[in-house]
Each structure stands twice: as structure tokens, then as C-alpha cells.
Design an enzyme around this catalytic site. Sequence first.
Site, PDB file in Angstrom:
ATOM      1  N   LYS A 183      70.777 104.002  41.801  1.00  0.00           N
ATOM      2  CA  LYS A 183      70.096 104.379  43.043  1.00  0.00           C
ATOM      3  C   LYS A 183      70.067 103.201  44.000  1.00  0.00           C
ATOM      4  O   LYS A 183      69.360 102.228  43.785  1.00  0.00           O
ATOM      5  CB  LYS A 183      68.659 104.848  42.802  1.00  0.00           C
ATOM      6  CG  LYS A 183      68.147 105.570  44.054  1.00  0.00           C
ATOM      7  CD  LYS A 183      66.654 105.678  44.145  1.00  0.00           C
ATOM      8  CE  LYS A 183      65.983 104.477  44.757  1.00  0.00           C
ATOM      9  NZ  LYS A 183      66.354 104.191  46.150  1.00  0.00           N
ATOM     10  N   GLU A 258      64.330  91.999  37.896  1.00  0.00           N
ATOM     11  CA  GLU A 258      64.620  90.786  38.661  1.00  0.00           C
ATOM     12  C   GLU A 258      63.810  90.921  39.941  1.00  0.00           C
ATOM     13  O   GLU A 258      64.122  91.755  40.784  1.00  0.00           O
ATOM     14  CB  GLU A 258      66.133  90.714  38.908  1.00  0.00           C
ATOM     15  CG  GLU A 258      66.625  89.311  39.138  1.00  0.00           C
ATOM     16  CD  GLU A 258      66.597  88.950  40.589  1.00  0.00           C
ATOM     17  OE1 GLU A 258      65.536  88.438  41.036  1.00  0.00           O
ATOM     18  OE2 GLU A 258      67.586  89.189  41.269  1.00  0.00           O
ATOM     19  N   CYS A 292      65.875  86.722  46.961  1.00  0.00           N
ATOM     20  CA  CYS A 292      64.765  86.521  46.027  1.00  0.00           C
ATOM     21  C   CYS A 292      64.626  85.051  45.616  1.00  0.00           C
ATOM     22  O   CYS A 292      63.532  84.573  45.385  1.00  0.00           O
ATOM     23  CB  CYS A 292      64.940  87.414  44.808  1.00  0.00           C
ATOM     24  SG  CYS A 292      66.579  87.318  44.113  1.00  0.00           S
ATOM     25  N   GLU A 389      55.515  86.091  48.680  1.00  0.00           N
ATOM     26  CA  GLU A 389      56.936  86.214  49.030  1.00  0.00           C
ATOM     27  C   GLU A 389      57.022  86.915  50.379  1.00  0.00           C
ATOM     28  O   GLU A 389      56.483  87.998  50.570  1.00  0.00           O
ATOM     29  CB  GLU A 389      57.691  87.025  47.985  1.00  0.00           C
ATOM     30  CG  GLU A 389      59.165  87.086  48.336  1.00  0.00           C
ATOM     31  CD  GLU A 389      60.000  87.841  47.312  1.00  0.00           C
ATOM     32  OE1 GLU A 389      59.638  88.973  46.980  1.00  0.00           O
ATOM     33  OE2 GLU A 389      61.023  87.291  46.879  1.00  0.00           O
TER      34      GLU A 389
HETATM   35  P1  ADP Z   1      60.996  97.043  49.391  1.00  0.00           P
HETATM   36  O1  ADP Z   1      59.515  97.230  49.313  1.00  0.00           O
HETATM   37  O2  ADP Z   1      61.389  95.791  50.026  1.00  0.00           O
HETATM   38  O3  ADP Z   1      61.756  98.226  49.946  1.00  0.00           O
HETATM   39  P2  ADP Z   1      61.254  97.720  46.618  1.00  0.00           P
HETATM   40  O4  ADP Z   1      61.138  96.772  45.506  1.00  0.00           O
HETATM   41  O5  ADP Z   1      60.156  98.693  46.789  1.00  0.00           O
HETATM   42  O6  ADP Z   1      61.480  96.850  47.896  1.00  0.00           O
HETATM   43  O7  ADP Z   1      62.630  98.518  46.513  1.00  0.00           O
HETATM   44  C1  ADP Z   1      63.699  98.173  45.690  1.00  0.00           C
HETATM   45  C2  ADP Z   1      64.281  99.444  45.113  1.00  0.00           C
HETATM   46  O8  ADP Z   1      63.289 100.088  44.332  1.00  0.00           O
HETATM   47  C3  ADP Z   1      64.730 100.482  46.138  1.00  0.00           C
HETATM   48  O9  ADP Z   1      65.900 101.116  45.675  1.00  0.00           O
HETATM   49  C4  ADP Z   1      63.570 101.448  46.160  1.00  0.00           C
HETATM   50  O10 ADP Z   1      63.938 102.738  46.572  1.00  0.00           O
HETATM   51  C5  ADP Z   1      63.168 101.448  44.708  1.00  0.00           C
HETATM   52  N1  ADP Z   1      61.787 101.882  44.432  1.00  0.00           N
HETATM   53  C6  ADP Z   1      60.701 101.745  45.219  1.00  0.00           C
HETATM   54  N2  ADP Z   1      59.607 102.266  44.621  1.00  0.00           N
HETATM   55  C7  ADP Z   1      60.006 102.733  43.401  1.00  0.00           C
HETATM   56  C8  ADP Z   1      59.330 103.375  42.313  1.00  0.00           C
HETATM   57  N3  ADP Z   1      58.049 103.622  42.338  1.00  0.00           N
HETATM   58  N4  ADP Z   1      60.074 103.702  41.228  1.00  0.00           N
HETATM   59  C9  ADP Z   1      61.382 103.430  41.173  1.00  0.00           C
HETATM   60  N5  ADP Z   1      62.068 102.844  42.173  1.00  0.00           N
HETATM   61  C10 ADP Z   1      61.394 102.487  43.281  1.00  0.00           C
END
Ligand code: ADP
Length: 486
Positions: A183, A258, A292, A389
Site C-alpha cells: 500500500k 521503520e 526519517c 520530529e
Molecule cells: P503521515 O502522517 O506523514 O501521512 P503515516 O505514518 O501516517 O505518515 O503514513 C505512512 C503510511 O501509513 C501511509 O501509507 C499511510 O496511508 C499508512 N497508514 C496511516 N495510518 C494507518 C493505519 N492506522 N494503519 C495502517 N496504515 C496506516
Amino acid sequence: MRRANAFLAKEHRLLIDGNWAAAASGKTFEVKNPSNGAVISSVAEGSTMDVDRAAKAARRAFDSGPWSRMAPSERARLMRRLAELIEVNAQELAIIETMDNGKPFKMTLAENVRSAAEKFDYYSGWATKLRGETMEVSHNTHAFTLREAIGVAGLIIPWNVPLQSAAGKLAPALAAGCTAVLKPAEQTPLSALRLGELVLEAGFPEGVINIVTGFGHDAGAAIVDHPSIDKISFTGSTATGKKIICAATGTLKRVTLELGGKSPVIVFPDADVEQAVSGTATGVFRNSGQVCAAGTRLFVHRKVYDEVLEGVIERAKALKVGPGLEPGVDMGPLISDVQHAKVLGYVGAGLRDGASAAVGGNSIEGPGYFVEPTILTGTTENMSVRREEIFGPILCAVSFDEEDLDGIAAQANDTTYGLSARIYTRDISTALKMSRKVKAGSVRVNGGGIDINVPFGGYKQSGWGREGGLEGIENFTELKSVIVKL
Ligand code: ADP
């Protein structure tokens, strides 16, 4: 450019079981170019039902073959073919990535796309080299281990280095013999979808690589929940990483994370100042600080503080900030309006609490989400700009007087994160002693870079597990012990 535009104009579906399929809901979402806020494409909005189809396809491709039954050398051959196709299509991939993410074209082409190809190439080599061991037990017992693929891997990636992240997770998973549901981040789904086309062109069997675009709380959460998925490899924010750990307890999936960082850069008085200046500037301003492992807290010994600070300020001023496709641009926009507001919020809070901007500190006018490369002085340990961060081009510079390494390490380690650290000194003893004292997954001395053959990951709240190298592929395996009574 023509090919990239033709790709963007397509109707983008989900890659499930070797075919492009619309989302079950029929929904799509828009993708924007952060350099100007313009909508450049729209993609399928996958959700629970689509993840279910993808996970089942991946499960079949794993359980019934062909992937798990294919000789490792055959899997390796397909991975190398994919690496070649990435190279052949590098220009187009780099344009797509730059339009989607905003970062400079020279960076996407020379670094990100090349690194994606390298990951498939590198891990194709490991596919044929995994091995178990035999153990001495007793004279009438034969015991050995098998290193087996873990099964179906759910790969959830962020928006800062999209293609590189997709490759960085797919490559070790595939080399281990896993099948995958990937994804991409909702902000930057496009390069992964172009990669999906190359996956089909390379001839990967159906169901081995499935790509579901969609939102984190929906498609992402469905991947973490799905009972047919055995392992989650996630890169993203620490907050989301914590949610994933909680959600994964339902199935007790293996989880590799990560996550974020607030990495220190430590410059000793005997350092090569030019090297320290250049490494510090690149380390925090590269990719607009959306890295990161960015070195965001600069600790410099008082004797060279002014010189180092002046040098980094000069570098910041010299950076050409602008749309990634514009020639000569060194730094692009932030990924979104949300990120833009967040970064400026941290800077504003720092300035209100008494910090000063030695350079930058402002938004840059324009339709895109630009901020100035910024260096703050006068920050204190308790300020959010110093602790959290930010994921923007913001550096906090601090001087130190201590000669005692423990005191310096205490300042560097005063963070909940522990991803990376940079040290500049000409004294090998100082470098090695400090490397041991710093709590970080990677310590780079005098500009040493990250390499795919070297494990990468975090201490503390920067993550679980390591990517890269042998550890990176072992994370997609289970170790089985077989004990035979003779
Ligand atoms: P940001 O907040 O900067 O968008 P995230 O860490 O939330 O960074 O996003 C990194 C990835 O994790 C993206 O692909 C996002 O769609 C996905 N993501 C966000 N929330 C969830 C969740 N609750 N479960 C699984 N994947 C998630």
C-alpha cells in the site's frame, strides 16, 4: 515527459492477482503535485474488500505456488529483470515521482530510481543464499534449521521516497519467497502503480505482487487486520507505528517498523569543518528535510561553532528552492498543505518561545507548499521544535563546551528517538567511543552514507527490526528447527 503525462492521464486501478481492477466501492481519489497544488491524476480508493481480494490472491500465490515453489534462482531472475526495467524506464519514473512528491528531478533520477533498481538487484542475490544450519545435539539425533519464507507480507510505505520505499520492502520480501500486498501512501501512489506495470512486464506470476492504493485508516488498517497476512513491514510516523502494533495484536503478526527520528549531528573541535558543514546541510535540507534519518539537532563544540554555523547558513542560502521539474532546483516543496502548516507551526512555536532564526523561518510564496531552509539558534531541550520530529528543512543548532564524551552523548541521546547520528572528528578514538555511546541504529562518521548492504533501523521509538543487508531479508522469514531421532 510525454510518456509520464500519458501515464498520469490513465485511469489508475488496483493491481490484484495480476489484473488491474477498480476499487469495489468504485471510489477514486485525487493526487496533487505539491509544487503547485494542481491535481495531476486520480487513483482507485481501495478499502477493506479490495485488501481482502489482494490478500487472498497473495495467499494463493504463496500457498499453492508458483512463487513459494519456484527455485530461488528463478525468483532472482525475475527480480533482476524488474531492476533492468526500472533502469530502462528511469526517466519516466523520475518525472512521475517528481510530479507526485515534488522533489528535484535530479534527485529522483540519480538517487531514488537508481536506488529502487539497486534494491531488486541486491536482494535478488540473497534469494539464492539463504541457508539453515545443523546443530550438535546427541549421537542419535540430527537437528537442523530451515529458513522459510514467512508467507504473505503487508507492506505499508510513506510518501517521502515512494518508489525507493516500495522497492526497499518488495525486494527482500520477494527474495525470501514471500508474496506481497503493497500500500503506497495516499499522497504519492503513482510511482508504485507504474512499478506495478513493470512487474507485469517482467513476468511475475499472478498474485505475487498486489498493489492497493488507498488511505491509511482504511486500506492500511485492513492490511494490518487481515488474517491471511503474516507480516507487516511499515515505514512511517511513530504515531502510526504505535497504532499498527496495537492493531496487529489481534493476529499477532510479525511487525517491522521503520519510524521517525530526531537525529543528532555532533561536531568535535578537531573536525574537518568543510566536511561537517556540507554533511550537516545535506543531512537536513535534502528532500526538504522529509527524511526519517535527517540530522535535525546540530551540536557543535564552542571552538568551531561560529565557523560551522556560518558555513551551514551559507549552504542554506545557496539552495535553489522551487518546483522539482525546474532545472537547477535543489530543494522542492513539502508534500502537502497539512505538512506545510505543521512545519511552520513548529518553527512559529520555537520563535515564540525565544529561539531565533539564523536563516529562513518562513513560508515561501507560491501555489506550492514551500518553506525556507531554516536554522534556529537559542532553542532549549524542552521546545517542541527541538524534541519532535518535524519532517521539514529545520535545523536546531546548539553549541557545547564539554570535553567529556558522556556529557555530549547525554545531550545527543536526550530524545525518544534513536534512528541515526552523525559524528565529525578526525580522532578515530573519539569517533569510535562516541559511536558506542550514541543510542542510534546507524552512526555515520565523517559523512559515511547509508548502503543497502548495511542494516538500517532504530533504537527506542524509531522502530523495530532492521532493513537492508541480511537482516532485511531475515525479517521476512521464520526459522524452523527440525529434530530427527536417528
Ligand atoms: P503521515 O502522517 O506523514 O501521512 P503515516 O505514518 O501516517 O505518515 O503514513 C505512512 C503510511 O501509513 C501511509 O501509507 C499511510 O496511508 C499508512 N497508514 C496511516 N495510518 C494507518 C493505519 N492506522 N494503519 C495502517 N496504515 C496506516
